[in-house]
Motif scaffolding. Sequence first.
Motif, PDB file in Angstrom:
ATOM      1  N   VAL A  22       0.846  -1.192   0.000  1.00  0.00           N
ATOM      2  CA  VAL A  22       0.000   0.000   0.000  1.00  0.00           C
ATOM      3  C   VAL A  22       0.881   1.242   0.000  1.00  0.00           C
ATOM      4  O   VAL A  22       2.061   1.182   0.348  1.00  0.00           O
ATOM      5  N   THR A  23       0.297   2.353  -0.380  1.00  0.00           N
ATOM      6  CA  THR A  23       0.960   3.641  -0.278  1.00  0.00           C
ATOM      7  C   THR A  23      -0.049   4.637   0.263  1.00  0.00           C
ATOM      8  O   THR A  23      -1.194   4.286   0.524  1.00  0.00           O
ATOM      9  N   SER A  24       0.387   5.878   0.428  1.00  0.00           N
ATOM     10  CA  SER A  24      -0.507   6.891   0.989  1.00  0.00           C
ATOM     11  C   SER A  24      -0.768   8.005  -0.017  1.00  0.00           C
ATOM     12  O   SER A  24      -0.016   8.185  -0.978  1.00  0.00           O
ATOM     13  N   TYR A  25      -1.817   8.760   0.264  1.00  0.00           N
ATOM     14  CA  TYR A  25      -2.145   9.912  -0.575  1.00  0.00           C
ATOM     15  C   TYR A  25      -0.963  10.873  -0.614  1.00  0.00           C
ATOM     16  O   TYR A  25      -0.583  11.370  -1.671  1.00  0.00           O
ATOM     17  N   GLY A  26      -0.367  11.117   0.543  1.00  0.00           N
ATOM     18  CA  GLY A  26       0.758  12.037   0.636  1.00  0.00           C
ATOM     19  C   GLY A  26       1.989  11.547  -0.102  1.00  0.00           C
ATOM     20  O   GLY A  26       2.720  12.340  -0.713  1.00  0.00           O
ATOM     21  N   ALA A  27       2.247  10.234  -0.069  1.00  0.00           N
ATOM     22  CA  ALA A  27       3.406   9.680  -0.775  1.00  0.00           C
ATOM     23  C   ALA A  27       3.243   9.852  -2.282  1.00  0.00           C
ATOM     24  O   ALA A  27       4.215  10.151  -2.991  1.00  0.00           O
ATOM     25  N   ILE A  28       2.019   9.679  -2.782  1.00  0.00           N
ATOM     26  CA  ILE A  28       1.770   9.893  -4.205  1.00  0.00           C
ATOM     27  C   ILE A  28       1.962  11.362  -4.542  1.00  0.00           C
ATOM     28  O   ILE A  28       2.615  11.700  -5.536  1.00  0.00           O
ATOM     29  N   ALA A  29       1.434  12.256  -3.706  1.00  0.00           N
ATOM     30  CA  ALA A  29       1.590  13.697  -3.949  1.00  0.00           C
ATOM     31  C   ALA A  29       3.067  14.071  -3.988  1.00  0.00           C
ATOM     32  O   ALA A  29       3.514  14.810  -4.873  1.00  0.00           O
ATOM     33  N   LYS A  30       3.834  13.539  -3.057  1.00  0.00           N
ATOM     34  CA  LYS A  30       5.275  13.827  -2.997  1.00  0.00           C
ATOM     35  C   LYS A  30       5.973  13.319  -4.258  1.00  0.00           C
ATOM     36  O   LYS A  30       6.828  14.002  -4.823  1.00  0.00           O
ATOM     37  N   ALA A  31       5.615  12.124  -4.707  1.00  0.00           N
ATOM     38  CA  ALA A  31       6.227  11.554  -5.910  1.00  0.00           C
ATOM     39  C   ALA A  31       5.945  12.405  -7.140  1.00  0.00           C
ATOM     40  O   ALA A  31       6.749  12.458  -8.068  1.00  0.00           O
ATOM     41  N   LEU A  32       4.802  13.082  -7.137  1.00  0.00           N
ATOM     42  CA  LEU A  32       4.422  13.928  -8.272  1.00  0.00           C
ATOM     43  C   LEU A  32       4.994  15.341  -8.157  1.00  0.00           C
ATOM     44  O   LEU A  32       4.747  16.175  -9.027  1.00  0.00           O
ATOM     45  N   GLY A  33       5.725  15.597  -7.070  1.00  0.00           N
ATOM     46  CA  GLY A  33       6.298  16.922  -6.886  1.00  0.00           C
ATOM     47  C   GLY A  33       5.305  17.942  -6.372  1.00  0.00           C
ATOM     48  O   GLY A  33       5.527  19.144  -6.468  1.00  0.00           O
ATOM     49  N   THR A  34       4.205  17.457  -5.820  1.00  0.00           N
ATOM     50  CA  THR A  34       3.158  18.330  -5.283  1.00  0.00           C
ATOM     51  C   THR A  34       2.852  17.895  -3.850  1.00  0.00           C
ATOM     52  O   THR A  34       1.722  17.531  -3.527  1.00  0.00           O
ATOM     53  N   ALA A  35       3.867  17.944  -3.012  1.00  0.00           N
ATOM     54  CA  ALA A  35       3.799  17.364  -1.665  1.00  0.00           C
ATOM     55  C   ALA A  35       2.616  17.840  -0.836  1.00  0.00           C
ATOM     56  O   ALA A  35       2.144  17.118   0.032  1.00  0.00           O
ATOM     57  N   ARG A  36       2.108  19.026  -1.083  1.00  0.00           N
ATOM     58  CA  ARG A  36       0.997  19.542  -0.279  1.00  0.00           C
ATOM     59  C   ARG A  36      -0.380  19.221  -0.875  1.00  0.00           C
ATOM     60  O   ARG A  36      -1.378  19.781  -0.442  1.00  0.00           O
ATOM     61  N   SER A  37      -0.414  18.344  -1.847  1.00  0.00           N
ATOM     62  CA  SER A  37      -1.691  18.075  -2.522  1.00  0.00           C
ATOM     63  C   SER A  37      -2.256  16.691  -2.217  1.00  0.00           C
ATOM     64  O   SER A  37      -2.944  16.105  -3.038  1.00  0.00           O
ATOM     65  N   ALA A  38      -2.006  16.176  -1.008  1.00  0.00           N
ATOM     66  CA  ALA A  38      -2.532  14.855  -0.641  1.00  0.00           C
ATOM     67  C   ALA A  38      -4.056  14.816  -0.768  1.00  0.00           C
ATOM     68  O   ALA A  38      -4.632  13.807  -1.191  1.00  0.00           O
ATOM     69  N   ARG A  39      -4.717  15.914  -0.429  1.00  0.00           N
ATOM     70  CA  ARG A  39      -6.177  15.951  -0.532  1.00  0.00           C
ATOM     71  C   ARG A  39      -6.628  15.814  -1.984  1.00  0.00           C
ATOM     72  O   ARG A  39      -7.604  15.134  -2.281  1.00  0.00           O
ATOM     73  N   VAL A  59      -4.365   2.528  -1.763  1.00  0.00           N
ATOM     74  CA  VAL A  59      -4.000   3.881  -1.345  1.00  0.00           C
ATOM     75  C   VAL A  59      -4.797   4.225  -0.086  1.00  0.00           C
ATOM     76  O   VAL A  59      -6.019   4.216  -0.094  1.00  0.00           O
ATOM     77  N   VAL A  60      -4.061   4.498   0.993  1.00  0.00           N
ATOM     78  CA  VAL A  60      -4.666   4.748   2.301  1.00  0.00           C
ATOM     79  C   VAL A  60      -4.090   6.040   2.885  1.00  0.00           C
ATOM     80  O   VAL A  60      -3.231   6.666   2.267  1.00  0.00           O
ATOM     81  N   ASN A  61      -4.532   6.412   4.067  1.00  0.00           N
ATOM     82  CA  ASN A  61      -3.973   7.640   4.644  1.00  0.00           C
ATOM     83  C   ASN A  61      -2.612   7.356   5.277  1.00  0.00           C
ATOM     84  O   ASN A  61      -2.161   6.216   5.348  1.00  0.00           O
ATOM     85  N   ARG A  62      -1.958   8.395   5.755  1.00  0.00           N
ATOM     86  CA  ARG A  62      -0.572   8.280   6.239  1.00  0.00           C
ATOM     87  C   ARG A  62      -0.417   7.407   7.466  1.00  0.00           C
ATOM     88  O   ARG A  62       0.693   7.020   7.829  1.00  0.00           O
ATOM     89  N   ASN A  63      -1.529   7.083   8.119  1.00  0.00           N
ATOM     90  CA  ASN A  63      -1.494   6.208   9.289  1.00  0.00           C
ATOM     91  C   ASN A  63      -1.952   4.786   8.987  1.00  0.00           C
ATOM     92  O   ASN A  63      -2.087   3.974   9.895  1.00  0.00           O
ATOM     93  N   GLY A  64      -2.236   4.506   7.727  1.00  0.00           N
ATOM     94  CA  GLY A  64      -2.701   3.172   7.355  1.00  0.00           C
ATOM     95  C   GLY A  64      -4.187   2.968   7.540  1.00  0.00           C
ATOM     96  O   GLY A  64      -4.667   1.836   7.514  1.00  0.00           O
ATOM     97  N   LEU A  65      -4.923   4.056   7.699  1.00  0.00           N
ATOM     98  CA  LEU A  65      -6.382   3.948   7.840  1.00  0.00           C
ATOM     99  C   LEU A  65      -7.046   3.886   6.469  1.00  0.00           C
ATOM    100  O   LEU A  65      -6.628   4.579   5.536  1.00  0.00           O
ATOM    101  N   LEU A  66      -8.092   3.096   6.367  1.00  0.00           N
ATOM    102  CA  LEU A  66      -8.842   2.954   5.120  1.00  0.00           C
ATOM    103  C   LEU A  66      -9.840   4.096   4.992  1.00  0.00           C
ATOM    104  O   LEU A  66     -11.049   3.896   4.985  1.00  0.00           O
ATOM    105  N   THR A  67      -9.352   5.302   4.858  1.00  0.00           N
ATOM    106  CA  THR A  67     -10.229   6.470   4.822  1.00  0.00           C
ATOM    107  C   THR A  67     -11.081   6.516   3.568  1.00  0.00           C
ATOM    108  O   THR A  67     -12.118   7.167   3.559  1.00  0.00           O
TER     109      THR A  67
END
Length: 108
Positions: A22-39, A59-67
């Motif tokens: 699994v990965t997180s919303y924030g990790a994907i945003a960071k990989a795309l060069g848009t670290a503040r765009s997890a939302r 794809v889950v939140n940074r704490n591993g929650l199935l948001t």
Amino acid sequence: MSNENFFERVYAVAREVPYGRVTSYGAIAKALGTARSARMVGWAMNASHNREDVPAHRVVNRNGLLTGKFHFEGTNLMQQLLESEGIEVVENQIVDFEKHFWEPEVQF
């Protein structure tokens, strides 16, 4: 950049998440060069549920929650998909999240 283009970039990263990881919303945003765009990544994932080519359950939140679980059909589909890949989920949280976490490569 249009939302549609951003969403397609998010989906490209989500497709790379290996089976059983699994990965997180924030990790994907960071990989795309848009670290503040997890939302925004979350919005993209929510919009992907009619697409079978995007493994949104990984794809889950940074704490591993199935948001995002409420955006799947059925009450436990996200959990069932993860469990079918060998990931244990207890009370909407991935057990041993760090062990299952996959960090996408920076793409920008």
